[in-house]
Write a protein that holds these residues in place. Structure first.
Motif, PDB file in Angstrom:
ATOM      1  N   VAL A  29     -44.013   2.778  26.505  1.00 20.30           N
ATOM      2  CA  VAL A  29     -43.901   1.748  27.547  1.00 20.30           C
ATOM      3  C   VAL A  29     -42.923   0.670  27.086  1.00 20.30           C
ATOM      4  N   ILE A  30     -43.045   0.249  25.841  1.00 21.67           N
ATOM      5  CA  ILE A  30     -42.145  -0.780  25.299  1.00 21.67           C
ATOM      6  C   ILE A  30     -40.704  -0.278  25.303  1.00 21.67           C
ATOM      7  N   ASN A  87     -39.315   1.809  27.197  1.00 24.35           N
ATOM      8  CA  ASN A  87     -38.808   1.954  28.566  1.00 24.35           C
ATOM      9  C   ASN A  87     -38.753   0.635  29.322  1.00 24.35           C
ATOM     10  N   SER A  88     -39.104  -0.451  28.670  1.00 21.14           N
ATOM     11  CA  SER A  88     -39.106  -1.763  29.320  1.00 21.14           C
ATOM     12  C   SER A  88     -37.813  -2.504  29.032  1.00 21.14           C
ATOM     13  N   LYS A  89     -37.384  -3.267  30.002  1.00 27.06           N
ATOM     14  CA  LYS A  89     -36.166  -4.061  29.833  1.00 27.06           C
ATOM     15  C   LYS A  89     -36.433  -5.313  29.008  1.00 27.06           C
ATOM     16  N   ILE A 104     -39.784  -7.566  26.927  1.00 23.65           N
ATOM     17  CA  ILE A 104     -41.183  -7.663  26.522  1.00 23.65           C
ATOM     18  C   ILE A 104     -41.402  -9.012  25.845  1.00 23.65           C
ATOM     19  N   ILE A 140     -45.685  -6.727  29.042  1.00 28.91           N
ATOM     20  CA  ILE A 140     -44.571  -5.882  29.470  1.00 28.91           C
ATOM     21  C   ILE A 140     -43.999  -6.360  30.792  1.00 28.91           C
ATOM     22  N   GLU A 141     -44.884  -6.749  31.677  1.00 25.18           N
ATOM     23  CA  GLU A 141     -44.476  -7.321  32.963  1.00 25.18           C
ATOM     24  C   GLU A 141     -45.575  -8.279  33.378  1.00 25.18           C
ATOM     25  N   LYS A 147     -49.490  -7.594  33.045  1.00 20.72           N
ATOM     26  CA  LYS A 147     -49.741  -6.296  32.405  1.00 20.72           C
ATOM     27  C   LYS A 147     -49.628  -6.509  30.900  1.00 20.72           C
TER      28      LYS A 147
END
Length: 102
Positions: free
Chosen positions: A37-38, A40-42, A44, A67-68, A71
């Motif tokens: 998830v990290i 794939n995140s823009k 954090i 993350i967003e 979330k």
């Protein structure tokens, strides 16, 4: 702190309309999913939770990630209810080694 997060997590499961999500990461599979998830995140945000305000006399007791909006993830390292390590002989070193290449 972990008990409080578990209550929040249980409430989120009961109340699907809840805007606040906090996942507790306590096993290797969940940690690997968090790493993906990290990756794939823009953007954090992360925070080290410590047991002391003095940087020279403190221990890391957990790491939180956002993350967003609303979330969140929490990796507990030291907590009162801990009976055994979650990841290895040294949870902190294991987690930091997993996260160091991100």
């Amino acid at each position: 702190f972990v008990k409080q997060l578990q209550k929040i997590e249980q409430n989120n499961i009961k109340n699907e309309k809840s805007k606040f999500s906090y996942r507790i990461i306590k096993d290797d599979l969940a940690l690997e999913k968090l790493i993906q998830v990290i990756l794939n995140s823009k953007i954090i945000s992360f925070n080290f939770l410590t047991d002391n305000l003095s940087p020279m006399d403190t221990n890391i007791i957990g790491i939180s990630f956002c993350i967003e909006a609303n979330k969140n993830y929490y990796l507990p390292i030291r907590y009162k209810e801990k009976i055994k390590n979650n990841f290895s002989d040294n949870d902190l070193i294991f987690i930091l080694n997993k996260l160091k290449n991100i």
